[in-house]
Design an enzyme around this catalytic site. Structure first.
Site, PDB file in Angstrom:
ATOM      1  N   CYS A  20      62.763  54.176  46.351  1.00  0.00           N
ATOM      2  CA  CYS A  20      63.343  53.026  47.030  1.00  0.00           C
ATOM      3  C   CYS A  20      62.405  52.462  48.090  1.00  0.00           C
ATOM      4  O   CYS A  20      62.693  52.527  49.290  1.00  0.00           O
ATOM      5  CB  CYS A  20      64.687  53.425  47.641  1.00  0.00           C
ATOM      6  SG  CYS A  20      65.804  53.955  46.354  1.00  0.00           S
ATOM      7  N   GLU A  21      61.270  51.950  47.656  1.00  0.00           N
ATOM      8  CA  GLU A  21      60.308  51.298  48.538  1.00  0.00           C
ATOM      9  C   GLU A  21      59.568  50.279  47.682  1.00  0.00           C
ATOM     10  O   GLU A  21      59.205  50.583  46.547  1.00  0.00           O
ATOM     11  CB  GLU A  21      59.243  52.267  49.034  1.00  0.00           C
ATOM     12  CG  GLU A  21      59.775  53.549  49.589  1.00  0.00           C
ATOM     13  CD  GLU A  21      59.264  53.829  50.977  1.00  0.00           C
ATOM     14  OE1 GLU A  21      58.304  53.170  51.403  1.00  0.00           O
ATOM     15  OE2 GLU A  21      59.845  54.710  51.612  1.00  0.00           O
TER      16      GLU A  21
END
Ligand SMILES: *Cc1c(COP(=O)(O)O)cnc(C)c1O
Length: 389
Positions: free
Chosen positions: A313-314
């Site tokens: 999640c980046e």
């Protein structure tokens, strides 16, 4: 045996033949025990930067007395461990470190073999994060300071001056900075001789680059030849060690990953794969371009421009951007050149188990790191009694 690691190591061996020279594989680029064992079988030396890496070398059957300990922050325990193991040299990087090594050596009542890593203030012309030979870097000491350290060390019973070391950066694609740095070091060694300090060993560092995209680094042979030529031209007959990491390990490894989904937005197409920045940090950390190819070429599907991204999640979680790839969901891709600074920099971010590692020798293969389990990932974590449900 047809293992790329061995082939690359032998290129150095051949390149240095006829000279009193040791190859000391730089462990940090790929420190899997099987990789180190393979190096130890070739009678390679090692270069390490932590007590943990020293343990690895010993566990893999390498010899501490053919191992150099580098790095700016050796702890008392690490120094003691290295001295008790009879390390070849502690390459020190500050006056404070020399003081500490001296104190530990006195305590153990053994002479500590030391070399000073000098910082020649040369631009390695590589990525700033891996450029180490400029004055503003944390590495090494300027020649003036080195002179003081040698004067001090040469007068202590518990310090044995072993040599001198220089390493100006990683992924260097031109010989000029290396030759310029070495030239300065040779001048300095002559100055030390005039001062009555005799150095026997010259550690020329590592840092030879590889081709990831369109870089044009010298070959291993060319690199060795130009170092030997310089030493000869300058009448320098010290024994040498050379500390390659990446040049041996980078193209000895690939990262294999499966395409989970293809996703198209208005702006982009994404190949979402099951490997991520926690497995391979170089693309986001160093803005590194690494080649990505389908494991099997399929003529039936069309090449499309895609970003290859992972599940983390980046937005920084990518392996490659804007790549022409003919893949569909379920296909395997390979990221090339992942043998150096790949697995060693991996983490469990997003509670992702680290991948298995496999050693391939022609058509034979062995697992050299098994898949990590959930239990192994959380084993060291403890829920205190008072907050347990
Ligand atoms: C990292 C390192 C090396 C090896 O660098 P490569 O670019 O992998 O060859 C050599 N010497 C020192 C002191 C290092 O820190």
């Amino acid at each position: 045996m047809k293992i790329r690691l061995e082939h690359n190591w032998r290129e150095f061996e051949n390149g240095l033949s006829g000279r009193d020279a040791k190859i000391r594989y730089f462990v940090k680029s790929n420190s899997n025990l099987a990789v180190l064992a393979l190096m130890a079988r070739l009678d390679s030396g090692f270069d390490i930067v932590s007590g943990g890496e020293l343990e690895r070398v010993i566990r893999a059957g390498g010899k501490p007395d053919n191992t150099i300990f580098s790095g700016v922050a050796k702890t008392e325990n690490e120094i003691a461990h290295a001295l008790k193991s009879k390390i070849f040299s502690l390459n020190l990087e500050s006056p404070a470190e020399l003081k500490r090594i001296h104190a530990v050596a006195k305590e153990l009542d053994v002479p500590a073999p030391v070399s000073v890593r000098v910082n020649p203030d040369v631009d390695a012309k590589t990525h700033p994060h891996i450029s180490t030979g400029l004055r503003e870097a944390k590495f090494g000491v300027p020649f003036e300071v080195a002179l003081e350290l040698y004067r001090f060390a040469s007068q202590q019973r518990h310090l044995a001056v072993k040599g001198i070391a220089v390493h100006i950066g990683s992924q260097m694609t031109s010989l000029d900075p290396i030759i310029s740095a070495l030239s300065q070091v040779i001048d300095f060694v002559k100055q030390l001789n005039r001062d009555g300090i005799n150095i026997q060993h010259l550690d020329v560092g590592g840092g030879l680059g590889v081709r990831y995209k369109d870089e044009n680094p010298p070959t291993i042979r060319e690199y060795c030849r130009s170092i030997l030529d310089l030493l000869e031209k300058r009448g320098c007959n010290l024994s040498i060690s050379i500390e390659p990491g990446r040049a041996i390990s980078a193209h000895s490894g690939v990262l294999i990953s499966r395409v989970e989904y293809l996703k198209a937005t208005e702006a982009k197409r994404f190949a979402v794969v099951d490997a991520a920045m926690n497995d391979l940090l170089r693309p986001v950390l160093f803005d590194a371009w690494m080649e990505i190819v389908p494991v099997k070429q399929k003529a039936t599907i069309e090449e499309m421009l895609s970003d290859v991204v992972g599940p983390i999640c980046e937005t920084g979680d990518f392996l490659g951007k804007d790549r022409l790839l003919a893949v569909e969901s379920g296909d395997l891709i390979a990221v090339l050149g992942a043998g150096a600074y790949g697995a060693v920099m991996s983490s469990n971010y997003n509670t992702r188990p680290k991948p298995a590692e496999v050693l391939v020798d022609s058509n034979h293969f062995d697992a050299i790191r098994t898949r990590e389990t959930f239990d192994q990932m959380v084993n060291l974590e403890v829920i205190p009694e008072q907050i347990r449900i």
